[in-house]
Design an enzyme around this catalytic site. Structure first.
Site, mmCIF file in Angstrom:
data_model
loop_
_atom_site.group_PDB
_atom_site.id
_atom_site.type_symbol
_atom_site.label_atom_id
_atom_site.label_comp_id
_atom_site.label_asym_id
_atom_site.label_seq_id
_atom_site.Cartn_x
_atom_site.Cartn_y
_atom_site.Cartn_z
ATOM 1 N N ARG A 13 0.619 -1.867 -0.201
ATOM 2 C CA ARG A 13 0.435 0.026 -0.034
ATOM 3 C C ARG A 13 0.895 1.174 -0.275
ATOM 4 N NH1 ARG A 13 -4.785 -1.539 3.797
ATOM 5 N NH2 ARG A 13 -6.721 -2.408 2.140
ATOM 6 N N VAL A 16 6.101 2.734 -2.546
ATOM 7 C CA VAL A 16 7.344 1.755 -3.640
ATOM 8 C C VAL A 16 6.394 0.943 -3.699
ATOM 9 C CG1 VAL A 16 9.403 0.728 -3.074
ATOM 10 C CG2 VAL A 16 9.061 3.095 -2.328
ATOM 11 N N SER A 108 17.709 2.910 1.748
ATOM 12 C CA SER A 108 17.805 4.323 1.382
ATOM 13 C C SER A 108 19.309 4.828 1.403
ATOM 14 C CB SER A 108 17.104 4.710 2.846
ATOM 15 O OG SER A 108 17.236 5.864 2.713
ATOM 16 N N SER A 109 19.442 6.425 0.499
ATOM 17 C CA SER A 109 20.292 6.471 0.366
ATOM 18 C C SER A 109 20.800 6.910 2.074
ATOM 19 C CB SER A 109 20.495 8.030 -0.186
ATOM 20 O OG SER A 109 19.121 8.523 -0.161
ATOM 21 N N CYS A 110 19.746 7.240 3.179
ATOM 22 C CA CYS A 110 20.837 7.577 4.652
ATOM 23 C C CYS A 110 21.522 7.309 4.604
ATOM 24 C CB CYS A 110 19.427 8.296 5.654
ATOM 25 S SG CYS A 110 18.278 6.591 5.603
ATOM 26 N N TYR A 137 16.320 5.780 11.891
ATOM 27 C CA TYR A 137 16.433 4.653 10.229
ATOM 28 C C TYR A 137 17.492 4.597 9.450
ATOM 29 C CZ TYR A 137 14.096 4.852 5.903
ATOM 30 O OH TYR A 137 13.711 4.391 4.944
ATOM 31 N N LYS A 141 17.867 0.397 8.596
ATOM 32 C CA LYS A 141 18.512 -0.543 6.581
ATOM 33 C C LYS A 141 19.280 -0.649 6.914
ATOM 34 C CE LYS A 141 14.246 0.720 5.457
ATOM 35 N NZ LYS A 141 13.729 0.015 4.950
ATOM 36 N N LEU A 167 12.930 9.328 -3.301
ATOM 37 C CA LEU A 167 11.398 8.925 -3.725
ATOM 38 C C LEU A 167 10.416 10.119 -4.061
ATOM 39 C CD1 LEU A 167 11.693 5.219 -3.616
ATOM 40 C CD2 LEU A 167 12.932 6.544 -5.654
ATOM 41 N N HIS A 180 8.301 14.125 2.695
ATOM 42 C CA HIS A 180 9.520 14.245 2.660
ATOM 43 C C HIS A 180 9.581 15.673 1.687
ATOM 44 C CE1 HIS A 180 10.805 9.573 2.696
ATOM 45 N NE2 HIS A 180 11.790 10.550 3.383
ATOM 46 N N TRP A 203 11.557 24.583 4.094
ATOM 47 C CA TRP A 203 12.156 24.645 5.005
ATOM 48 C C TRP A 203 13.381 24.723 5.101
ATOM 49 C CZ3 TRP A 203 9.506 19.018 7.791
ATOM 50 C CH2 TRP A 203 8.685 19.589 8.352
ATOM 51 N N ARG A 210 19.917 17.639 -3.888
ATOM 52 C CA ARG A 210 19.131 16.458 -3.030
ATOM 53 C C ARG A 210 18.845 15.610 -4.409
ATOM 54 N NH1 ARG A 210 20.201 16.970 1.088
ATOM 55 N NH2 ARG A 210 18.898 17.462 3.210
ATOM 56 N N ASP A 270 18.183 21.183 7.556
ATOM 57 C CA ASP A 270 18.705 21.096 6.309
ATOM 58 C C ASP A 270 18.912 19.767 6.292
ATOM 59 O OD1 ASP A 270 18.689 23.752 5.216
ATOM 60 O OD2 ASP A 270 21.115 24.152 5.616
HETATM 61 P P1 GDP Z 1 15.928 14.612 3.719
HETATM 62 O O1 GDP Z 1 16.532 13.822 2.643
HETATM 63 O O2 GDP Z 1 15.845 13.176 4.403
HETATM 64 O O3 GDP Z 1 16.776 15.608 4.679
HETATM 65 O O4 GDP Z 1 14.280 14.310 3.843
HETATM 66 P P2 GDP Z 1 13.797 15.941 3.901
HETATM 67 O O5 GDP Z 1 13.232 15.234 2.240
HETATM 68 O O6 GDP Z 1 12.242 15.207 4.384
HETATM 69 O O7 GDP Z 1 14.225 16.750 3.457
HETATM 70 C C1 GDP Z 1 14.453 17.452 1.996
HETATM 71 C C2 GDP Z 1 15.515 18.767 2.503
HETATM 72 O O8 GDP Z 1 14.554 19.197 2.269
HETATM 73 C C3 GDP Z 1 16.002 19.137 3.987
HETATM 74 O O9 GDP Z 1 16.693 20.188 3.861
HETATM 75 C C4 GDP Z 1 14.628 20.224 4.463
HETATM 76 O O10 GDP Z 1 14.773 21.093 5.502
HETATM 77 C C5 GDP Z 1 14.360 20.531 2.847
HETATM 78 N N1 GDP Z 1 12.590 21.632 3.315
HETATM 79 C C6 GDP Z 1 12.699 22.124 2.664
HETATM 80 N N2 GDP Z 1 11.441 22.424 2.948
HETATM 81 C C7 GDP Z 1 10.881 21.435 3.540
HETATM 82 C C8 GDP Z 1 9.076 20.827 3.709
HETATM 83 O O11 GDP Z 1 8.387 21.279 3.629
HETATM 84 N N3 GDP Z 1 9.050 19.693 4.245
HETATM 85 C C9 GDP Z 1 10.328 19.017 3.863
HETATM 86 N N4 GDP Z 1 10.403 17.167 4.811
HETATM 87 N N5 GDP Z 1 11.670 19.162 3.956
HETATM 88 C C10 GDP Z 1 11.817 20.379 3.658
#
Ligand code: GDP
Length: 310
Positions: A13, A16, A108-110, A137, A141, A167, A180, A203, A210, A270
């Site tokens: 569900r 992925v 995951s890439s993390c 997390y 993984k 993704l 995300h 944020w 990314r 960040d």
């Molecule tokens: P990450 O790749 O594990 O850091 O996961 P995220 O996809 O949650 O965040 C990626 C980047 O996007 C980080 O630098 C966040 O601070 C930034 N970002 C900017 N605005 C947002 C938002 O509204 N939500 C999230 N989740 N991330 C945001």
């Protein structure tokens, strides 16, 4: 994997798992075993044991996980570690016990150290400290990768692992607290346009870089690896292309048709400064992604994920 093979897609569900199911059905695979989390709690050892005894799947795609964005990972730290460890241990061990022919585990890439050389190569695993916000997390993984490697080494199980980059796509999570960045920004820009808001809050500083891939490209890669890859080493799956969060916000604003401004909330983290995969291993195997970021985002917007007028 034959068309009649019994295939368990764990997490069907989710974003992925549902994409893998669409791919398998499109290829004519009809014998899929699917269970929602209310029907089968993969964190529960007895339930997973009983399920494998009863169903005896031949192939397993392990796409079930507790996932979330930067804030959720940082807040629900114990849950991310415990639940993912349980899911992986239960499914991988029962796949060994019940002689599953092949299993694909999704990570995951993390998993990579915060300061590992970029683009991230598979060999950088465990070469340094992890990023603080998603360490629990990532540890879970990494344990999943090591389970696959060591069930192969000790018992000869054909268990492989793929590490996808960030993704996006159908069935993503649009909750602003736990999502995300792509679903979050899609929601923020679409709603800002509808409400004629003057600005959208992004944020962090906007500087982090990314890499993003449409989930249907990942499903293609999983299908490819299930057919063509049986090695001990895990495989990165990504596009090899990166974009700053600021440029991503500008792109999403443009695609949504939003004319206001963007503000950065630097009280939010960040996360890791850069997260780009080296995808030479999978390219060398003969697979490559085909959906560009712009085309993929357009596709998602056309699917009206928020059921709004846009
Ligand atoms: P990450 O790749 O594990 O850091 O996961 P995220 O996809 O949650 O965040 C990626 C980047 O996007 C980080 O630098 C966040 O601070 C930034 N970002 C900017 N605005 C947002 C938002 O509204 N939500 C999230 N989740 N991330 C945001």
């Amino acid at each position: 994997m034959e068309k009649q093979s019994k295939i368990f897609v764990a997490g069907h569900r989710g974003m992925v798992g549902s994409s893998i199911v669409r791919k398998l059905k499109a290829e004519g695979y009809t014998n899929l075993v699917l269970r929602s989390s209310s029907e089968l709690d993969l964190r529960d050892q007895a339930q997973v044991r009983n399920f494998f005894s009863a169903e005896k799947p031949e192939y397993v795609f392990l796409a079930a996980a507790k996932v979330g964005g930067i804030l959720a990972n940082n807040i629900y730290r114990a849950d991310f570690l415990y639940e993912n460890l349980m899911i992986e241990s239960n499914v991988i061990h029962q796949s060994y016990v019940h002689k599953v022919k092949k299993l694909l585990f999704l990570g995951s890439s993390c998993i990579y150290p915060k300061l590992a050389p970029q683009p991230l190569e598979e060999k950088s695993l465990l070469s340094g400290y992890l990023e603080e916000t998603n360490e629990p997390y990532a540890i879970a993984k990494i344990a999943g990768i090591k389970l696959c490697e060591n069930y192969r080494r000790q018992y000869g199980c054909d268990f492989i692992s793929a590490m996808p980059t960030n993704l996006y796509g159908p069935n993503d999570n649009y909750d602003l607290q736990t999502s995300h960045v792509i679903p979050a920004l899609l929601r923020k820009f679409i709603e800002a346009k509808e409400n004629n808001s003057k600005s959208v809050v992004v944020w962090g500083t906007g500087a982090p870089l990314r890499e993003f891939m449409h989930v249907d490209d990942l499903a293609e890669a999983c299908f490819f690896l299930m057919h063509h890859y049986s090695e001990n080493e895990f495989v990165n799956v990504g596009t090899g292309k990166e974009i700053s969060i600021k440029d991503l916000a500008v792109l999403i604003g443009k695609l949504v048709g939003y004319n206001g401004t963007v503000e950065f909330d630097t009280t939010k983290p960040d996360g890791t400064p850069r997260k780009l995969m080296n995808v030479n291993r999978i390219l060398g195997l003969g697979w490559k992604p085909v959906i560009s970021l712009e085309a993929g985002l357009k596709r998602v917007i056309e699917e009206k994920p928020l059921k709004t007028s846009i």
